[in-house]
Scaffold this motif. Structure first.
Motif: not given
Length: 507
Positions: A473-489, A491-495
């Motif tokens: 639930l937390i991960k999906n909500r973060i992705i829907t923020l549609n922000h560049g931070a969710t595509e950073s290096a 963020a990729m490690l965290v995902f």
């Protein structure tokens, strides 16, 4: 007395007859205008022009040559007035005519020219032309030019009327349709217009095509206005208003797209003639249409803002500062409601692009909303800092929803997005720690944490499912923020860590 009599005409009867005939001619012309036709008055004594006694008719014609030349001058002015009339006159006068005005103009013009043509070909008028020719009158040339102009104009009007008939059916179909059924009828309308352009030599003129396209735009504007009912836009539910405005914009923008598509593929319509493209600028076709679209987009922006800020009515923030921040949100919503009341009480037509009142109110509204955005951004930032857990942050973000996408709020909240990734990373570490502790207790059934009233295996599976749902639930909500931070290096490690955790909980 002799002094008074000296001022009288030599033949009072002739003078009276001339005035009476002048009056009859004027009435004759006006009566024709009432019927939509141009009546050409004949000179005095025209009834004798067809006299079987040629000597008598000749004597009368020679004595009436001046009268004939006078009426030819009058006819020239009458016909010139008819020929100089343009179908675009209503557009020039700002009356916003619709395409049926164009079609009726050409139908009426054809009928009128037919009437003039028949009059010029009557036996009496032909006799008049003969006497002008025999007497070598300078007005005979004027008469020939007049007749030639009428013939050419009639030929033009007949052809245009013929080719506009199919278009008339398409326009009637559009006029009769409900707006929500309109879109499928617009493509055939443009298709027929392309056929008219390709086949009608007299209508293949940019100025004429631009006129009828502008009139079609006026028709669409009227139908859209009737569909949305501008006086009710801000009195209805904002969601309903937004749906209508968005639908209208979709239909009207699609019409512009279809127009551009027809322009690009226009060559396909030329089968037996040389290709003539539409070289005029689109801005000449859509001046009023574009202004109307801009007004609709302003209204949509306004309604979207209303929907977004209506979320504030039910927002309550938790944490140490929760009560104070919630009070600020409440006060902000009250102010916003007062701003919206201005539009709910307007007495003008908000879709009338010639009325500047809406633009003034809209600009004032935007300025006030900008100030509210600044205050709301501060409240959200403080609420974020006051949240004690990532779960609380997610709940707060869900509560504010699309308000976070407003430019001012998004810019102010920008530094918080990377923190969300960091907090999620910490949440995954905590989940892994709890999982390891639970896994270590698997052999000690009494010590392991299970859901109540569940057998061991089912309890373990249910516990894993709960942990998995929580981080998902937390991960999906973060992705829907549609922000560049969710595509950073980072963020990729965290995902990646999240994917590994999901695998562990599912194994």
């Amino acid at each position: 007395s002799s002094g008074i009599n000296a001022e009288w005409p030599l033949r009072p009867g002739d003078d009276v007859q001339r005035h009476v005939h002048s009056l009859k001619s004027s009435v004759f012309v006006v009566a024709g205008q009432v019927k939509g036709k141009t009546s050409l008055p004949l000179p005095v004594g025209a009834e004798s022009f067809t006299d079987n006694d040629e000597d008598k008719a000749e004597r009368h014609l020679r004595s009436a040559i001046h009268a004939i030349e006078t009426v030819v001058i009058g006819w020239t002015h009458q016909v010139h007035d008819v020929l100089k009339r343009k179908s675009a006159q209503s557009l020039f006068e700002g009356l916003n005519p619709e395409p049926m005005v164009e079609i009726e103009f050409w139908e009426s013009r054809a009928r009128n020219l037919e009437c003039i043509f028949d009059q010029l070909r009557s036996q009496k008028v032909r006799k008049m032309a003969e006497i002008l020719e025999r007497t070598r009158s300078s007005y005979f040339t004027a008469f020939k030019i007049l007749f030639k102009d009428v013939v050419e104009a009639l030929k033009e009007a007949r052809e245009i009327t013929m080719y506009l008939k199919p278009l008339k059916s398409c326009i009637e179909s559009v006029e009769e349709a409900e707006f929500d059924q309109l879109q499928p009828r617009l493509a055939p309308l443009l298709h027929v217009l392309c056929l008219v352009w390709a086949n009608s030599t007299h209508y293949r003129s940019p100025s004429r095509l631009i006129v009828i396209l502008q009139e079609i735009c006026n028709l669409l504007i009227r139908l859209a206005t009737e569909y949305i009912q501008p006086e009710e836009i801000f009195k209805n539910e904002p969601e309903e208003a937004l749906e209508k405005v968005s639908f209208i914009l979709t239909v009207l923008l699609k019409f512009k797209d279809d127009f551009e598509e027809k322009r690009l593929n226009l060559k396909e319509y030329f089968k037996n003639s040389e290709y003539v493209p539409w070289e005029f600028a689109s801005s000449l076709v859509f001046p009023r249409y574009n202004c109307f679209l801009a007004r609709l987009q302003q209204i949509r922006e306004l309604v979207e803002t209303i929907i977004e800020f209506n979320r504030l009515e039910k927002i309550e923030l938790g944490g140490v500062k929760g009560k104070a921040l919630s009070k600020q949100v409440e006060n902000l919503f009250v102010e916003f409601t007062e701003f919206v009341t201005v539009f709910q009480n307007i007495t003008y037509d908000c879709l009338d692009i010639t009325d500047t009142k809406f633009k003034a109110d809209f600009d004032t509204f935007k300025d006030k909303i900008q100030y509210l955005d600044l205050r709301l951004a501060s409240i959200i930032t403080q609420g974020f800092d006051d949240c004690g857990s990532l779960e609380a942050v997610i709940k707060m973000l869900d509560a504010f929803g699309t308000l976070l996408d407003r430019p001012i709020i998004r810019k102010d909240f920008e530094p918080k997005y990377p923190l969300l990734i960091t907090m999620f990373d910490e949440e995954l570490d905590l989940t892994k720690k709890i999982f390891d502790q639970q896994n270590a207790l698997l052999n000690d059934s009494p010590a392991i944490t299970l859901h109540k009233n569940m057998p061991f295996v089912a309890g373990v599976l249910q516990w894993c499912s709960g942990m998995r749902d929580r981080i998902s639930l937390i991960k999906n909500r973060i992705i829907t923020l549609n922000h560049g931070a969710t595509e950073s290096a980072e963020a990729m490690l965290v995902f990646q860590k999240y994917d590994q955790m999901i695998q562990l909980l599912g194994s």
